[in-house]
Scaffold this motif. Structure first.
Motif, short mmCIF file in Angstrom:
data_model
loop_
_atom_site.label_atom_id
_atom_site.label_comp_id
_atom_site.label_asym_id
_atom_site.label_seq_id
_atom_site.Cartn_x
_atom_site.Cartn_y
_atom_site.Cartn_z
N PRO A 62 -4.08 11.10 -10.24
CA PRO A 62 -3.34 10.06 -10.95
C PRO A 62 -3.77 9.99 -12.42
O PRO A 62 -4.94 10.21 -12.75
N LEU A 63 -2.84 9.66 -13.28
CA LEU A 63 -3.13 9.54 -14.71
C LEU A 63 -4.25 8.54 -14.97
O LEU A 63 -5.01 8.69 -15.91
N SER A 64 -4.38 7.56 -14.11
CA SER A 64 -5.43 6.54 -14.28
C SER A 64 -6.84 7.14 -14.23
O SER A 64 -7.78 6.50 -14.66
N GLN A 65 -6.97 8.36 -13.75
CA GLN A 65 -8.29 8.96 -13.60
C GLN A 65 -8.71 9.87 -14.76
O GLN A 65 -9.81 10.38 -14.74
N ILE A 66 -7.85 10.06 -15.76
CA ILE A 66 -8.29 10.88 -16.87
C ILE A 66 -9.06 10.02 -17.87
O ILE A 66 -8.82 8.83 -18.00
N ASP A 67 -10.00 10.64 -18.54
CA ASP A 67 -10.89 9.94 -19.47
C ASP A 67 -10.30 9.87 -20.87
O ASP A 67 -9.42 10.65 -21.23
N LEU A 68 -10.84 8.99 -21.66
CA LEU A 68 -10.46 8.84 -23.05
C LEU A 68 -10.63 10.18 -23.77
O LEU A 68 -11.66 10.83 -23.65
N VAL A 81 -5.57 7.94 -25.34
CA VAL A 81 -6.09 7.57 -26.66
C VAL A 81 -6.72 6.18 -26.69
O VAL A 81 -7.40 5.83 -27.65
N LEU A 82 -6.50 5.38 -25.64
CA LEU A 82 -7.09 4.04 -25.60
C LEU A 82 -7.18 3.56 -24.15
O LEU A 82 -6.22 3.66 -23.40
N LYS A 83 -8.36 3.07 -23.79
CA LYS A 83 -8.55 2.49 -22.46
C LYS A 83 -9.03 1.07 -22.63
O LYS A 83 -10.05 0.82 -23.25
N ILE A 99 0.46 3.53 -14.37
CA ILE A 99 -0.40 4.68 -14.60
C ILE A 99 -0.75 5.37 -13.29
O ILE A 99 -0.82 6.59 -13.21
N GLY A 100 -0.92 4.60 -12.23
CA GLY A 100 -1.26 5.16 -10.93
C GLY A 100 -0.12 5.91 -10.26
O GLY A 100 -0.32 6.61 -9.28
N GLU A 101 1.10 5.78 -10.79
CA GLU A 101 2.27 6.45 -10.23
C GLU A 101 2.60 7.75 -10.94
O GLU A 101 3.55 8.44 -10.57
#
Length: 78
Positions: free
Chosen positions: A4-10, A43-45, A68-70
């Motif tokens: 999921p996109l929610s798991q990528i880092d800044l 670019v921002l979390k 983001i989780g989808e």
């Protein structure tokens, strides 16, 4: 690896693989540039559960945690 996109880092880049949203949200995300094979980067979390921003097609797009989780992305770009 697809996650999921929610798991990528800044600052991390990824490529969109598929969108698991309902049809109306999937269309909205596609209109914003979240389509298969599109490269994006975080670019921002914000705080946990808050909004995050991603660079997509030279535009910064803010998304809610539930959206983001989808979005599923591939992180091993070679």
């Amino acid at each position: 690896m697809v996650l999921p996109l929610s798991q990528i880092d800044l600052g991390e880049k990824a490529k969109v693989v598929w969108i698991a949203s309902e049809a109306h949200m999937a269309k909205r995300l596609a209109d914003l540039g979240f389509v298969p094979d599109e490269e994006i980067s975080c670019v921002l979390k914000g705080r946990k559960g808050g909004m995050r921003a991603y660079l997509v097609r030279n535009a910064v797009i803010g998304l809610r945690e539930e959206n983001i989780g989808e979005i599923f992305v591939q992180t091993d770009l070679c």
